[in-house]
Design a protein around this motif. Structure first.
Motif, PDB file in Angstrom:
ATOM      1  N   GLY A 342       0.795  -1.215   0.000  1.00  0.00           N
ATOM      2  CA  GLY A 342       0.000   0.000   0.000  1.00  0.00           C
ATOM      3  C   GLY A 342       0.831   1.271   0.000  1.00  0.00           C
ATOM      4  N   ASN A 343       0.208   2.357   0.531  1.00  0.00           N
ATOM      5  CA  ASN A 343       0.887   3.643   0.604  1.00  0.00           C
ATOM      6  C   ASN A 343       2.030   3.573   1.597  1.00  0.00           C
ATOM      7  OD1 ASN A 343      -0.853   4.917  -1.217  1.00  0.00           O
ATOM      8  ND2 ASN A 343      -2.369   5.277   0.391  1.00  0.00           N
ATOM      9  N   ASP A 344       3.142   4.145   1.243  1.00  0.00           N
ATOM     10  CA  ASP A 344       4.289   4.145   2.130  1.00  0.00           C
ATOM     11  C   ASP A 344       4.876   5.546   2.133  1.00  0.00           C
ATOM     12  OD1 ASP A 344       6.347   2.002   3.451  1.00  0.00           O
ATOM     13  OD2 ASP A 344       7.373   3.767   2.674  1.00  0.00           O
ATOM     14  N   TYR A 345       5.241   6.019   3.324  1.00  0.00           N
ATOM     15  CA  TYR A 345       5.725   7.379   3.465  1.00  0.00           C
ATOM     16  C   TYR A 345       7.225   7.409   3.740  1.00  0.00           C
ATOM     17  CZ  TYR A 345       0.705   8.022   3.814  1.00  0.00           C
ATOM     18  OH  TYR A 345      -0.643   7.996   3.566  1.00  0.00           O
ATOM     19  N   GLY A 346       7.931   6.334   3.329  1.00  0.00           N
ATOM     20  CA  GLY A 346       9.364   6.270   3.548  1.00  0.00           C
ATOM     21  C   GLY A 346      10.127   7.368   2.839  1.00  0.00           C
ATOM     22  N   SER A 347       9.737   7.663   1.606  1.00  0.00           N
ATOM     23  CA  SER A 347      10.436   8.723   0.865  1.00  0.00           C
ATOM     24  C   SER A 347      10.228  10.074   1.530  1.00  0.00           C
ATOM     25  CB  SER A 347       9.935   8.771  -0.582  1.00  0.00           C
ATOM     26  OG  SER A 347       8.540   9.005  -0.635  1.00  0.00           O
ATOM     27  N   GLU A 348       9.052  10.294   2.097  1.00  0.00           N
ATOM     28  CA  GLU A 348       8.799  11.537   2.828  1.00  0.00           C
ATOM     29  C   GLU A 348       9.716  11.629   4.044  1.00  0.00           C
ATOM     30  OE1 GLU A 348       5.207  13.819   5.308  1.00  0.00           O
ATOM     31  OE2 GLU A 348       4.823  11.898   4.318  1.00  0.00           O
ATOM     32  N   ALA A 349       9.912  10.500   4.732  1.00  0.00           N
ATOM     33  CA  ALA A 349      10.794  10.485   5.902  1.00  0.00           C
ATOM     34  C   ALA A 349      12.225  10.787   5.499  1.00  0.00           C
ATOM     35  CB  ALA A 349      10.705   9.120   6.599  1.00  0.00           C
ATOM     36  N   VAL A 350      12.698  10.155   4.434  1.00  0.00           N
ATOM     37  CA  VAL A 350      14.075  10.364   3.990  1.00  0.00           C
ATOM     38  C   VAL A 350      14.292  11.802   3.550  1.00  0.00           C
ATOM     39  CG1 VAL A 350      15.773   9.769   2.213  1.00  0.00           C
ATOM     40  CG2 VAL A 350      14.476   7.957   3.356  1.00  0.00           C
ATOM     41  N   ASN A 351      13.377  12.345   2.754  1.00  0.00           N
ATOM     42  CA  ASN A 351      13.533  13.721   2.267  1.00  0.00           C
ATOM     43  C   ASN A 351      13.497  14.731   3.406  1.00  0.00           C
ATOM     44  OD1 ASN A 351      13.751  12.926  -0.431  1.00  0.00           O
ATOM     45  ND2 ASN A 351      11.539  12.977  -0.743  1.00  0.00           N
ATOM     46  N   THR A 352      12.612  14.499   4.373  1.00  0.00           N
ATOM     47  CA  THR A 352      12.551  15.387   5.536  1.00  0.00           C
ATOM     48  C   THR A 352      13.835  15.298   6.339  1.00  0.00           C
ATOM     49  OG1 THR A 352      10.148  15.065   5.672  1.00  0.00           O
ATOM     50  CG2 THR A 352      11.238  15.989   7.601  1.00  0.00           C
ATOM     51  N   LEU A 353      14.332  14.077   6.520  1.00  0.00           N
ATOM     52  CA  LEU A 353      15.576  13.883   7.269  1.00  0.00           C
ATOM     53  C   LEU A 353      16.736  14.597   6.586  1.00  0.00           C
ATOM     54  CD1 LEU A 353      17.205  12.513   9.522  1.00  0.00           C
ATOM     55  CD2 LEU A 353      17.449  10.523   8.014  1.00  0.00           C
ATOM     56  N   LEU A 354      16.847  14.461   5.272  1.00  0.00           N
ATOM     57  CA  LEU A 354      17.935  15.109   4.541  1.00  0.00           C
ATOM     58  C   LEU A 354      17.881  16.627   4.690  1.00  0.00           C
ATOM     59  CD1 LEU A 354      17.936  12.965   1.273  1.00  0.00           C
ATOM     60  CD2 LEU A 354      19.678  12.977   3.068  1.00  0.00           C
ATOM     61  N   SER A 381      19.842   4.588  -3.026  1.00  0.00           N
ATOM     62  CA  SER A 381      18.468   4.857  -3.477  1.00  0.00           C
ATOM     63  C   SER A 381      18.173   6.345  -3.607  1.00  0.00           C
ATOM     64  CB  SER A 381      17.468   4.232  -2.498  1.00  0.00           C
ATOM     65  OG  SER A 381      17.477   4.912  -1.238  1.00  0.00           O
ATOM     66  N   ASN A 382      19.040   7.210  -3.063  1.00  0.00           N
ATOM     67  CA  ASN A 382      18.754   8.640  -3.052  1.00  0.00           C
ATOM     68  C   ASN A 382      20.065   9.416  -3.172  1.00  0.00           C
ATOM     69  OD1 ASN A 382      18.362  11.366  -1.819  1.00  0.00           O
ATOM     70  ND2 ASN A 382      16.267  10.635  -1.497  1.00  0.00           N
ATOM     71  N   PRO A 383      20.169  10.322  -4.133  1.00  0.00           N
ATOM     72  CA  PRO A 383      21.412  11.093  -4.297  1.00  0.00           C
ATOM     73  C   PRO A 383      21.795  11.863  -3.039  1.00  0.00           C
ATOM     74  CG  PRO A 383      19.988  11.365  -6.211  1.00  0.00           C
ATOM     75  CD  PRO A 383      19.177  10.647  -5.178  1.00  0.00           C
ATOM     76  N   GLY A 384      20.789  12.336  -2.310  1.00  0.00           N
ATOM     77  CA  GLY A 384      21.063  13.073  -1.080  1.00  0.00           C
ATOM     78  C   GLY A 384      21.731  12.203  -0.033  1.00  0.00           C
ATOM     79  N   LEU A 385      21.320  10.942   0.044  1.00  0.00           N
ATOM     80  CA  LEU A 385      21.951  10.025   0.980  1.00  0.00           C
ATOM     81  C   LEU A 385      23.395   9.757   0.573  1.00  0.00           C
ATOM     82  CD1 LEU A 385      19.029   7.455   1.495  1.00  0.00           C
ATOM     83  CD2 LEU A 385      19.865   9.133   3.160  1.00  0.00           C
ATOM     84  N   ARG A 386      23.618   9.568  -0.717  1.00  0.00           N
ATOM     85  CA  ARG A 386      24.976   9.291  -1.208  1.00  0.00           C
ATOM     86  C   ARG A 386      25.929  10.442  -0.897  1.00  0.00           C
ATOM     87  NH1 ARG A 386      22.222   7.387  -5.827  1.00  0.00           N
ATOM     88  NH2 ARG A 386      22.803   9.265  -6.998  1.00  0.00           N
ATOM     89  N   SER A 387      25.422  11.668  -0.991  1.00  0.00           N
ATOM     90  CA  SER A 387      26.296  12.818  -0.796  1.00  0.00           C
ATOM     91  C   SER A 387      26.574  13.097   0.682  1.00  0.00           C
ATOM     92  CB  SER A 387      25.682  14.062  -1.435  1.00  0.00           C
ATOM     93  OG  SER A 387      24.466  14.415  -0.793  1.00  0.00           O
ATOM     94  N   ARG A 388      25.662  12.718   1.553  1.00  0.00           N
ATOM     95  CA  ARG A 388      25.828  13.032   2.977  1.00  0.00           C
ATOM     96  C   ARG A 388      26.474  11.905   3.784  1.00  0.00           C
ATOM     97  NH1 ARG A 388      21.632  15.841   1.086  1.00  0.00           N
ATOM     98  NH2 ARG A 388      21.284  17.970   1.823  1.00  0.00           N
ATOM     99  N   PHE A 389      26.402  10.679   3.281  1.00  0.00           N
ATOM    100  CA  PHE A 389      26.997   9.551   3.998  1.00  0.00           C
ATOM    101  C   PHE A 389      28.158   8.987   3.181  1.00  0.00           C
ATOM    102  CE2 PHE A 389      22.665   9.678   5.667  1.00  0.00           C
ATOM    103  CZ  PHE A 389      22.866   9.518   7.031  1.00  0.00           C
ATOM    104  N   ASN A 390      29.340   9.342   3.569  1.00  0.00           N
ATOM    105  CA  ASN A 390      30.516   8.818   2.858  1.00  0.00           C
ATOM    106  C   ASN A 390      31.521   8.170   3.813  1.00  0.00           C
ATOM    107  OD1 ASN A 390      31.683  11.014   4.096  1.00  0.00           O
ATOM    108  ND2 ASN A 390      31.822  12.228   2.209  1.00  0.00           N
ATOM    109  N   ARG A 391      31.103   7.951   5.060  1.00  0.00           N
ATOM    110  CA  ARG A 391      31.962   7.284   6.039  1.00  0.00           C
ATOM    111  C   ARG A 391      31.289   5.968   6.443  1.00  0.00           C
ATOM    112  NH1 ARG A 391      35.863   9.512   8.610  1.00  0.00           N
ATOM    113  NH2 ARG A 391      35.016  11.605   8.276  1.00  0.00           N
TER     114      ARG A 391
END
Length: 498
Positions: A342-354, A381-391
């Motif tokens: 069904g509906n999932d708000y995971g992308s909303e959580a990730v975008n808000t977190l970023l 899965s998300n360019p924002g995650l790739r750029s912020r997590f490099n360790r």
């Protein structure tokens, strides 16, 4: 159709194939007691449902929209409160407690009572894997989440204590009855008063781990060094500390510095110390002056995602706010982007977190953790995650020798000792566990469960003795250690059940 009746149908062939008699986990008298307690519980629910103000206050703890519509009834809140208590006592779970939970669920959800005349079938039912899996799903689906995301909140105790309701004592009695029936656990007056004061079943009132008094970088590094294994992680932490200390020295000399991200990915199987290392990192960042408070806030998918449009961002905002000045630790972070149904708000959580990570980049560190491959997919899965997590910190499975050291650590903390034969049997056990392990092997969690089982076995053995010395109370013998094969099979069964 009730849950128990539906379970009968699911395992009909299984039951027909079982000819030999099974152990009786409960008898007709126990089922009769359950019926009496649940009859009283339904009467109490009817009284609470008749009080519109109480229902509004209860629903207001969940979310504003639900409160306006009185979406949930007293039965829903009772079930959620009992499930929260059940979750806190999971180490005590057995066949009887599972049946009690299923019985209460059928009464609160369907107002149906199990047939005491079907005792033989009921006693068989509670050992069936299908029944256990279905009950686990029920446990996860029916715990309500508070609007302010407090863990293990007792909705009924909170609301009724605030309004000084005359039904409060009846609710506490009902909770106490459930605890006694499920776990033979009776809350003394002091414990009941504590529950009333805190309005939570959890031993900790929040997911926040604060910095200890009189803490220092030296103390943190000593604790890090004392952790069993994790040599690669320890070296990674040491190198990070060196980098941060040099950055500080360059600042003092007025030299330019590169941007250093404190956001980190922890990769590895469960039970390998990821949460423990995150706690130490939060304190290290504080002592080096890169974070202002140094607290650790632990959460997961459930703590960040809501079931209503617009609510997820609010939950993420609160989690971040609680984490400012410290580390936000998100366990099994890959679950945020795994769409199950069904509906999932995971992308909303990730975008808000970023967005919040960018807003508070000067005083917030985010550590995401989980199995290696799913976590790599999550970051990609998300360019924002790739750029912020490099360790990346890699946590390996413990060796058999390290598992034994962890067991010895539990013994030392709880004032137990192992005799020679017990040590040899444990060595065989850990050798077998490591040889048969897969990616989901629980490492230190498995060791803790085994330790608790050994302590239980020791108690059952020595309670029969006419004289019990201090040495007897402290010593775990070979007899107290389960057979290695039995432990290995139990570990495999637990993983399959999950």
């Amino acid at each position: 159709m009730s849950f128990l009746e539906d379970s009968f149908l699911l395992i009909k062939e299984y039951l027909e194939a079982e000819i030999s008699p099974k152990k009786a986990f409960f008898d007709e008298k126990f089922v009769q007691l359950l019926m009496e307690e649940n009859t009283l519980l339904l009467s109490l629910c009817d009284q609470l449902n008749a009080d519109e103000k109480t229902l509004r206050n209860l629903n207001a703890l969940v979310n504003a929209r639900s409160a306006a519509k009185n979406q949930y009834k007293a039965e829903d809140f009772f079930l959620s409160d009992l499930l929260s208590l059940y979750s806190q006592e999971l180490p005590r779970e057995d066949e009887k407690s599972r049946f009690v939970l299923a019985y209460y669920f059928d009464v609160l959800r369907n107002r149906q009572f199990a047939d005491a005349n079907a005792l033989q079938t009921l006693n068989r039912l509670v050992t069936n894997p299908d029944f256990i899996n279905n009950l686990e799903a029920i446990r996860k689906r029916n715990i309500l989440i508070t609007s302010d995301n407090k863990a293990n909140q007792s909705f009924l105790v909170t609301t009724l204590s605030q309004t000084k309701s005359d039904k409060l004592q009846q609710v506490l009695n009902a909770i106490n009855s459930f605890a006694k029936l499920a776990f033979n656990l009776s809350f003394e007056k002091e414990a009941m008063d504590q529950m009333l004061a805190s309005t939570t079943f959890s031993k900790e009132n929040s997911a926040i781990n604060t910095v200890p008094d009189n803490d220092s970088l030296e103390k943190v590094l000593k604790e890090l060094h004392q952790l069993v294994g994790l040599e690669k992680v320890k070296n990674d932490v040491k190198e990070l500390i060196n980098l941060l200390e040099v950055q500080k020295k360059r600042d003092k000399e007025g030299l330019k510095n590169i941007d250093i991200t404190l956001h980190t990915v922890f990769l590895g199987p469960p039970g390998t110390g990821k949460t423990s290392v995150a706690r130490l990192l939060s304190r290290i960042y504080k002592h080096l002056g890169f974070l202002s408070q140094g607290q650790l806030y632990e959460t997961d998918r459930e703590g960040m995602i809501a079931g209503f449009v617009g609510q997820t961002a609010t939950k993420v905002d609160k989690v971040v706010q609680e984490s400012l000045g410290g580390v936000l630790f998100i366990d099994e972070a890959y679950a945020l982007t795994q769409h199950i149904m069904g509906n999932d708000y995971g992308s909303e959580a990730v975008n808000t977190l970023l967005k919040r990570m960018e807003d508070h980049r000067e005083d917030l560190s985010v550590v995401v953790a989980g199995y290696t491959e799913p976590m790599k997919a999550f970051i990609e899965s998300n360019p924002g995650l790739r750029s912020r997590f490099n360790r990346y910190f890699y946590f390996d499975h413990f060796t058999a020798e390290q598992l034994f050291q962890i067991f010895e650590g539990f013994c030392k903390q709880a004032d137990f000792i192992l005799d020679t034969n017990a040590q040899e049997k444990l060595t065989d056990t850990f050798d077998l566990l490591v040889d048969k392990k897969d990616d989901s092997f629980g490492n230190a969690r498995v060791v803790r469960n085994l330790f608790e089982k050994c302590v239980q076995n020791q108690a059952n053995r020595i309670i029969k003795l006419s004289k019990i010395s201090k040495k007897t109370l402290k010593t775990i013998t070979e007899e107290d250690i389960p057979e290695p094969k039995d432990t290995q099979e139990q570990v495999t069964f637990s993983v399959d059940k999950e």
